[in-house]
Scaffold this motif. Sequence first.
Motif, PDB file in Angstrom:
ATOM      1  N   VAL A   1       0.834  -1.206   0.000  1.00 26.34           N
ATOM      2  CA  VAL A   1       0.000   0.000   0.000  1.00 26.34           C
ATOM      3  C   VAL A   1       0.871   1.258   0.000  1.00 26.34           C
ATOM      4  N   ASN A   2       1.905   1.266   0.856  1.00 28.19           N
ATOM      5  CA  ASN A   2       2.799   2.426   0.920  1.00 28.19           C
ATOM      6  C   ASN A   2       3.518   2.646  -0.406  1.00 28.19           C
TER       7      ASN A   2
ATOM      8  N   ARG B   1       2.682   6.345  -6.925  1.00 31.64           N
ATOM      9  CA  ARG B   1       1.518   6.662  -7.747  1.00 31.64           C
ATOM     10  C   ARG B   1       1.271   5.582  -8.806  1.00 31.64           C
TER      11      ARG B   1
ATOM     12  N   ARG C   1       1.100   3.969  -3.073  1.00 37.04           N
ATOM     13  CA  ARG C   1       0.775   5.377  -2.814  1.00 37.04           C
ATOM     14  C   ARG C   1       1.967   6.284  -3.161  1.00 37.04           C
ATOM     15  N   THR C   2       3.155   5.917  -2.684  1.00 38.86           N
ATOM     16  CA  THR C   2       4.348   6.752  -2.881  1.00 38.86           C
ATOM     17  C   THR C   2       4.709   6.896  -4.354  1.00 38.86           C
TER      18      THR C   2
ATOM     19  N   LYS D   1      -9.317   2.687  -2.796  1.00 41.69           N
ATOM     20  CA  LYS D   1      -9.087   4.129  -2.801  1.00 41.69           C
ATOM     21  C   LYS D   1      -7.895   4.504  -3.673  1.00 41.69           C
ATOM     22  N   LEU D   2      -6.946   3.573  -3.769  1.00 42.64           N
ATOM     23  CA  LEU D   2      -5.758   3.797  -4.597  1.00 42.64           C
ATOM     24  C   LEU D   2      -5.985   3.364  -6.044  1.00 42.64           C
TER      25      LEU D   2
END
Length: 405
Positions: free
Chosen positions: A98-99, A105, A102-103, A131-132
């Motif tokens: 997840v990190n 993109r 997110r980081t 959500k991502l």
Amino acid sequence: MAGNADNGRYVETSTGVQHVFIVGSKGIPGNYGGYETFVDRLTEYHQSTPSLKYHVACKAKDSKTFEYHNADCFNVKVPNIGPAQAIYYDVAALQHCVNYIRTNRIQHPIVYVLACRIGPFATHFQRVIHKLGGKLYINPDGHEWMRAKWSAPVRRYWKISEQLMTKHCDLLICDSKNIEKYIHDEYGKYNPKTTFIAYGAETRKSSLADDDPKLLDWYKEKGLRPKGYYLVVGRFVPENNYETMIREFMKSHSKRDFALITNVSDKFLEELKEKTHFDRDPRIKFVGTVYDQELLMKIRENAYAYFHGHEVGGTNPSLLEALGSTDLNLLLDVGFNREVAEDSALYWSKQPGDLAGLIDHADHMSATEITELGRRSTQRIQDAYSWQHIADEYKHIFMKENDYV
């Protein structure tokens, strides 16, 4: 074409690349369990596919990243907390994914979790991944909650975990049609979306020659000879029916040996010794483990016949490997095994005397009959379970999500 720097590396975030994050195996390379072999082969067969990028979690004692088969592999450091290690590992690996997504993109990622260990966390991670802009896929494996090694409270946890992960995922990829049917029968109220993609196997011959010193030394040390032994390879757990196989072999009139390649648990071994007195039968030979894959393949090829007693789980890797290597296979008659082998094997039940009778029958089969079964089993693997076929199926599933196929 978009990109983003990550620790000095340039990470592709173009919509032309499908990123797949795999969580749940012990990691690659160097691990030879079912999931580990699957991830190793999947990344191997897709390593030259520019439109697919894999990210693989690896259970380790240190934290580092490395590349293997063109996949980005990341170690997850897991503390020694007993049986809860597997749950901790999956949760920590998912948080890392997840990190990273997110980081960097990462667009439309697929997070693929192997086995149903983290049900209580499934709602949270599915929501975050959605959500991502991503999807959560699950491989439900077999019936973990039925395994005899677990205590009653642990079995209850596995069952609830399976239920929650089935409810909170976007797709279940089942490696057995029987498992896929079970998911719909058991959890139909959730309207689970499923698909079937089997596990894979090799049909090539071992690279070892018949007179290779490594093979001959192994035979000499174990007191075995080619075509002079029945064989089983697998985890040393009660649900694989070692007691039935040993007891029935002892009842048979076979002059051959029964070689068991397994990582012996002293407690279970003592239980079997007390129940069967196998130590009084010189034909029963526990020969330890064999981690050299070419040697193991050659031992399978040279077995007179192979036993398969698994009754819990989906498509079993050791069964596929046996069908690809050994001509004569004697399988426990359950849906999972018939689904895989069809008419290329012989079947036995746990009724007293059934397997013993089949062993006596097998001992007197003609070379022509055995060769024909070997031809059918090899063809079965080539047709439905080759790694190339499995890799192609996965590519289609992963790329289809975003209309790349």
